[in-house]
Scaffold this motif. Structure first.
Motif, short mmCIF file in Angstrom:
data_model
loop_
_atom_site.label_atom_id
_atom_site.label_comp_id
_atom_site.label_asym_id
_atom_site.label_seq_id
_atom_site.Cartn_x
_atom_site.Cartn_y
_atom_site.Cartn_z
N HIS A 1 -2.86 8.79 -4.17
CA HIS A 1 -2.07 7.64 -3.39
C HIS A 1 -0.58 7.73 -3.25
O HIS A 1 0.00 8.77 -4.13
CB HIS A 1 -2.69 6.36 -4.07
CG HIS A 1 -4.09 6.24 -4.03
ND1 HIS A 1 -4.55 5.60 -2.89
CD2 HIS A 1 -5.11 6.49 -4.55
CE1 HIS A 1 -5.77 5.39 -2.85
NE2 HIS A 1 -6.37 5.98 -4.02
N GLY A 2 -0.03 6.84 -2.86
CA GLY A 2 1.55 6.87 -2.81
C GLY A 2 2.36 7.05 -3.89
O GLY A 2 1.72 6.72 -5.24
N THR A 3 3.54 7.44 -3.56
CA THR A 3 4.38 7.51 -4.90
C THR A 3 5.72 6.86 -4.10
O THR A 3 5.95 6.75 -3.03
CB THR A 3 4.80 9.10 -5.03
OG1 THR A 3 5.45 9.49 -3.85
CG2 THR A 3 3.77 9.65 -5.39
N SER A 4 6.62 6.63 -5.34
CA SER A 4 7.75 6.09 -5.13
C SER A 4 8.60 6.53 -6.34
O SER A 4 8.16 6.33 -7.58
CB SER A 4 7.97 4.65 -4.61
OG SER A 4 7.97 3.81 -5.57
N SER B 1 0.86 -1.28 0.15
CA SER B 1 -0.10 0.12 -0.07
C SER B 1 0.74 1.16 -0.05
O SER B 1 0.54 2.17 0.45
CB SER B 1 -1.13 0.13 1.07
OG SER B 1 -0.59 -0.72 2.25
N GLY B 2 2.10 1.13 -0.78
CA GLY B 2 2.80 2.42 -1.07
C GLY B 2 3.77 2.92 0.07
O GLY B 2 4.16 3.72 0.27
N SER B 3 3.97 1.86 1.22
CA SER B 3 5.13 2.07 2.26
C SER B 3 4.93 3.51 2.88
O SER B 3 6.01 4.02 3.15
CB SER B 3 6.30 1.93 1.77
OG SER B 3 6.56 0.80 1.20
N PRO B 4 3.53 3.98 3.31
CA PRO B 4 3.58 5.39 3.97
C PRO B 4 4.53 5.49 5.38
O PRO B 4 4.78 6.47 5.39
CB PRO B 4 2.08 5.39 4.56
CG PRO B 4 1.23 3.91 4.39
CD PRO B 4 2.17 3.28 3.25
#
Ligand code: BES
Ligand code: ZN
Length: 461
Positions: A369-372, A163-166
């Motif tokens: 949502h998350g980004t990397s 889930s995007g490693s928040p």
């Protein structure tokens, strides 16, 4: 030779290793769905206990999201280079829907006989519980033979990768000294092909966006209002249809800023690989590469950015038929990023590009949502060549340096946050159906994965 004894021990105790994996797979640790938070904590606790059994000092460490598992261990080594190694894997899994497409309960895993050998069937078997257990099982066999772990080891297992490693960057920053090691090993990627081991040196980054297009203030009868009232599904589909031009190029302004050409060294590595794109696509019922038409299939997969609609919904989608003109339409879109593409700049440009196309009476709301960022791993450290040799010994063919179209947010953060290189070694196969119904991990990959890590540890730890 003591490595032979470890390998023999791995072979003899494979059934028990498998039982442990099946136990972990029974815990439905779906990180993206809050309903499974207690199960994520349970998976973390299971791993803490297993690490403690192996002699690690281990704990489940709270975060604002799901816990991290951190363990520290030391041993006598095998006369290798004596490096302090950090191992990373993730215990969270993807959601299972659509459940109707599974042949059995995703969390009641089973070893099945198939035409291509035995497989471990169940959510998380390949991504990433089966893979992370390959490393722990190698440590277990090592300890059984030598009485101690192979060297100084830190284990770092995350519960939010899917889930995007928040919570990841804050956790790494707060625990930077504790997490520092000579090199990070990550087991969350695949083989190059069925029998060729690989070290992944390039990963794509990711940006997730979700949008809702709003039109009328309520659902309408499509006969009474259709024609005069704007349909938000029509607006949404027209915008999404314009994301790519006819040659596959993405139309968001500035999208290609920071996308470079492939470094010569990596181009040469990839040219030496015999990638059979007809087979790759043929195995999933396709035939024609659908990305930018002036790029090779490997570039499309590993080094070019993408924009994909992952979900689109609105109106009536149940059984039968309903003549509705809906008030809203929704989509989830992900962008895979490469090179120095800036996820936040793309978010801004994408939103503006959508908003500029909205007709009168129509508005949009956003959920980011998350980004990397994308990652390119340095391979100058002699540990890479040592691991390549170790993998070659196990699989009988030299390990390939490859790219990966997927994203593993932490891979780049080891360098940026902790100043460490990361080496990505994994044993997944293209047909593992990760993120899809009927996910599996081949028993051969589990077994040879454990043996591979024993060989890598013998050279590095
Ligand atoms: N294990 C995968 C990454 C991967 C994908 C490796 C394909 C090899 C082939 C990882 O767990 C994953 O799925 N990452 C997500 C990250 C996202 C949800 C932030 C991805 O790539 O979609
Ligand atoms: Zn994974």
């Amino acid at each position: 030779m003591s490595l032979d004894a470890v390998l023999a021990r791995i072979d003899e105790t494979l059934p028990q290793a498998l039982d442990r994996l099946l136990e972990l797979l029974r815990i439905p640790s779906i990180s993206t769905d809050p309903a499974y938070a207690a199960d994520c904590a349970r998976a973390a606790d299971w791993l803490v206990r297993d690490l403690q059994d192996l002699g690690f000092e281990a704990a489940s460490r709270p975060t604002p999201g799901h816990p991290m598992v951190v363990g520290h261990g030391s041993g006598n080594g095998a006369g290798g280079a004596g490096r302090h190694l950090l191992f990373y894997g993730h215990y969270d899994v993807q959601p299972v829907d659509p459940l109707t497409l599974w042949d059995r309960d995703p969390f009641d895993p089973q070893v099945q006989d198939t035409a291509r050998g035995k497989v471990i069937r169940g959510r998380g078997s390949a991504d990433d519980k089966g893979q992370l257990m390959t490393f722990l099982e190698a440590c277990r066999a090592w300890k059984a033979v030598h009485g101690s772990l192979p060297g100084k080891l830190t284990i770092f297992l995350e519960g939010e990768e899917e889930s995007g490693s928040p919570s990841l960057i804050p956790f790494m920053r707060e625990n930077a000294a504790e997490l520092h090691a000579d090199i990070a090993l990550i087991c969350d990627t695949g083989l190059f092909d069925d029998q060729t081991p690989a070290i992944t040196t390039m990963l794509r980054g990711l940006l997730g966006e979700e949008l809702t297009i709003h039109a009328a203030d309520k659902d309408l009868h499509s006969g009474s209002y259709g024609g005069a009232a704007i349909n938000p599904i029509r607006v949404l589909s027209k915008i999404l249809a314009g994301l790519h031009d006819g040659s596959g190029r993405i139309q968001v302004p500035g999208f290609y800023d920071g996308v470079g050409e492939l470094p010569d060294a990596i181009r040469a590595q990839w040219q030496s690989l015999s990638f059979d794109h007809a087979k790759f696509l043929g195995d999933v019922g396709l035939s024609v590469p659908a990305g930018e038409q002036d790029r090779t299939p490997l570039e499309m997969l590993w080094s070019r950015p993408t924009a994909e609609v992952n979900g689109i919904w609105g109106g009536y989608t149940g059984d039968g038929f309903k003549t509705v003109l809906p008030a809203e339409a929704h989509a989830k879109i992900s962008f895979r990023l490469v090179g120095a593409q800036d996820p936040e700049a793309i978010r801004v440009n994408f939103r503006k590009w959508v908003e500029d196309q909205l007709p009168a009476d129509v508005t949009v709301t956003w959920k980011g949502h998350g980004t990397s960022p994308a990652g390119v791993m340095a391979i100058e450290d002699p540990a890479f060549e040592a691991a390549r040799l170790a993998l070659g010994e196990e699989w009988g063919v030299p390990a390939a340096y490859i790219g990966c179209g997927g994203s593993i947010p932490i891979a780049g953060y080891f360098k940026t946050e902790l100043g460490m290189d990361a080496m990505l070694i994994g044993f997944g196969r293209d047909d593992d159906q990760i993120h899809s119904p009927n996910e599996k991990y081949d028993l051969e990959c589990f077994h040879k994965g454990i043996r591979s890590w024993a060989r890598v540890l013998a050279r590095l730890a």
